[in-house]
Design a protein around this motif. Structure first.
Motif, PDB file in Angstrom:
ATOM      1  N   ILE A   1      76.947 -18.650  23.122  1.00  0.00           N
ATOM      2  CA  ILE A   1      78.008 -18.838  21.874  1.00  0.00           C
ATOM      3  C   ILE A   1      79.071 -17.595  21.936  1.00  0.00           C
ATOM      4  O   ILE A   1      78.678 -16.314  22.027  1.00  0.00           O
ATOM      5  CB  ILE A   1      77.344 -18.688  20.563  1.00  0.00           C
TER       6      ILE A   1
ATOM      7  N   THR B   1      70.528 -26.061  17.395  1.00  0.00           N
ATOM      8  CA  THR B   1      71.649 -26.492  17.985  1.00  0.00           C
ATOM      9  C   THR B   1      72.757 -25.351  18.395  1.00  0.00           C
ATOM     10  O   THR B   1      73.064 -24.406  17.708  1.00  0.00           O
ATOM     11  CB  THR B   1      72.493 -27.750  17.447  1.00  0.00           C
ATOM     12  N   ARG B   2      73.784 -25.893  19.443  1.00  0.00           N
ATOM     13  CA  ARG B   2      74.848 -24.964  19.538  1.00  0.00           C
ATOM     14  C   ARG B   2      75.825 -24.736  18.611  1.00  0.00           C
ATOM     15  O   ARG B   2      76.191 -23.618  18.114  1.00  0.00           O
ATOM     16  CB  ARG B   2      75.663 -25.637  20.839  1.00  0.00           C
ATOM     17  N   GLU B   3      76.009 -25.834  17.932  1.00  0.00           N
ATOM     18  CA  GLU B   3      76.841 -25.645  16.424  1.00  0.00           C
ATOM     19  C   GLU B   3      76.063 -24.977  15.346  1.00  0.00           C
ATOM     20  O   GLU B   3      76.851 -24.059  14.936  1.00  0.00           O
ATOM     21  CB  GLU B   3      77.066 -27.309  15.979  1.00  0.00           C
TER      22      GLU B   3
ATOM     23  N   ALA C   1      76.514 -21.373  16.367  1.00  0.00           N
ATOM     24  CA  ALA C   1      77.863 -21.016  16.135  1.00  0.00           C
ATOM     25  C   ALA C   1      78.193 -20.622  14.807  1.00  0.00           C
ATOM     26  O   ALA C   1      78.909 -19.632  14.791  1.00  0.00           O
ATOM     27  CB  ALA C   1      78.996 -22.155  16.937  1.00  0.00           C
ATOM     28  N   ALA C   2      77.619 -21.380  13.811  1.00  0.00           N
ATOM     29  CA  ALA C   2      78.084 -21.193  12.592  1.00  0.00           C
ATOM     30  C   ALA C   2      77.307 -19.878  12.248  1.00  0.00           C
ATOM     31  O   ALA C   2      77.989 -19.040  11.556  1.00  0.00           O
ATOM     32  CB  ALA C   2      77.422 -22.126  11.609  1.00  0.00           C
TER      33      ALA C   2
END
Ligand code: MLT
Length: 410
Positions: free
Chosen positions: A235, A195-197, A200-201
């Protein structure tokens, strides 16, 4: 005396797919009349799109004329018409701005993901997910970065990040220090998607720890949800910590044609022994121009045709065909009691082996009883034990028949 590279002696048995091929050949010799359906290696089966074929023919005709003939390609081997298509359709359309000298066109993401480690230091600590596309591990073994394997086939010099049902087969960044981390989304072999999240992590972690992410997006075209990221550069900050690989193999049926590319942003640097920051783009450029002379002109014309309106429509239909197979396999096996994952944004379904079978026993049983070739999950790493992978690359008829036969076999 020609001493060998002893690191090759540390590699585990054969590469996975030749071993599968060996078992299938042995089975066919014993059962010459069996009609074997191959859902093992993820190799495309549909013919090339007409727009691609026309472009190849046109380029071949061009090369046969005095005016159109070409020898070596441009310095980096990439033709502007292809790079412009890549920049526009794979990145600008998703809000990502890259420049042409950040795109390195090649003859495959397998090669690129195997070769990229050459520009990093011998003492870099590498992280991979487990299960994992074997190329990332084996090429680091060959380079002498991993030490020897233990009884489970795990190398002491590699940090394995377990991808399992508890994390949806998408592990987050590690707690301990690592210099290079290989990520693949949509994932081969599990079919999971980041996922995007989640990405991003990883980007935040890489920036904080001065690590580099090697992001393999060879299956991006199979993502069905437009909100999911297709490129890591969607991202913020990824251009300072990530290298990305893309391929025409699966998205446009180029496994036999060969064309891919790697993005190495100019903002990305690594540290020299004296602490100086060095451009990874410059290092990859040096490596690429020393060891590679570019993709054939006819192939680059064929790849550029994938971005034409007809090319996008026709290759989009191919992807839709394979994804319908993936759904059929996932739902068909699911209805028969198999626990299945993936297959929603990737052409691979990842299933638990039934009856507590080991991955290879399940492979042998499905081959013997259903005459279907799958891929044993353990071939991708010890965390893949107890799973098998089914590829959606085949005709509808064969996908349906394979599901029916597997259901009958258990
Ligand atoms: C696979 O089946 O995992 C892929 O076909 C391997 C590859 O693309 O090299």
């Amino acid at each position: 005396m020609a001493r060998i590279n002893d690191h090759y002696q540390k590699l585990q048995a054969g590469y996975l797919f030749p071993e599968i091929g060996r078992r299938v050949r042995a089975f066919q010799e014993r059962n010459p009349d069996a009609r074997v359906i191959r859902l093992g290696i993820g190799d495309v089966t549909l013919p090339l799109a007409p727009a691609v074929v026309d472009a190849m023919k046109g380029a071949a005709d061009e090369m046969g004329t005095p005016e159109g003939f070409r020898g070596y390609g441009p310095e980096l081997g990439a033709e502007a018409f292809l790079v412009d298509g890549i920049l526009e359709h794979d990145f600008r359309s998703r809000g990502v701005e890259l420049s042409s000298d950040e795109i390195f066109v090649s003859d495959g993401s397998k090669q690129d993901s195997g070769n990229i480690q050459e520009i990093f230091g011998q003492d870099c600590r590498v992280a991979v997910t487990d299960p994992v596309y074997p190329v990332y591990v084996d090429t680091n073994v060959m380079a002498g970065r991993t030490g020897t394997a233990d009884q489970q086939g795990r190398y002491g010099g590699i940090l394995y990040l377990r991808a399992d049902e508890s994390n949806g087969f998408v592990p987050g960044p590690p707690e301990e220090p690592v210099d290079l981390a290989y990520l693949c989304s949509p994932n081969n072999p599990t079919g999971a998607v980041a996922t995007r999240e989640g990405l991003a992590a990883w980007v935040a972690w890489a920036l904080e720890h001065d690590a580099v992410l090697i992001f393999d997006a060879a299956y991006d075209a199979f993502i069905q949800d437009p909100a999911l990221p297709r490129s890591i550069y969607e991202i913020d900050g990824a251009d300072r910590c990530a290298i990305e690989m893309r391929s025409f193999s699966k998205r446009a049926g180029f496994t036999g044609v060969r064309c891919a590319y790697t993005v190495v942003p100019k903002a990305l640097t690594g540290a020299a022994a004296n602490g100086e920051r060095v451009s990874l783009n410059a290092l990859w450029l040096r490596r690429h121009s020393t060891k590679f002379n570019g993709v054939p002109y006819v192939v680059q014309r064929a790849a550029a045709a994938v971005f034409s309106p007809e090319g996008r429509k026709q290759t989009g239909e191919q992807v839709a065909h394979y994804m319908a197979n993936a759904r059929l396999i996932r739902e068909g096996l699911g209805a028969a009691g198999f626990t299945c994952f993936g297959g929603e944004h990737a052409p691979y379904v990842w299933a638990r082996t039934p009856e507590g079978l080991s991955s290879w026993d399940c492979f042998d049983r499905i081959l013997a009883d259903a005459h279907v070739v799958t891929t044993p999950g353990s071939g991708f790493g010890s965390a893949g034990e107890g799973y098998f992978r089914i590829s959606a690359f085949n005709s509808r008829e064969n996908a349906e028949e394979a599901v029916a036969r597997i259901r009958k076999a258990f």
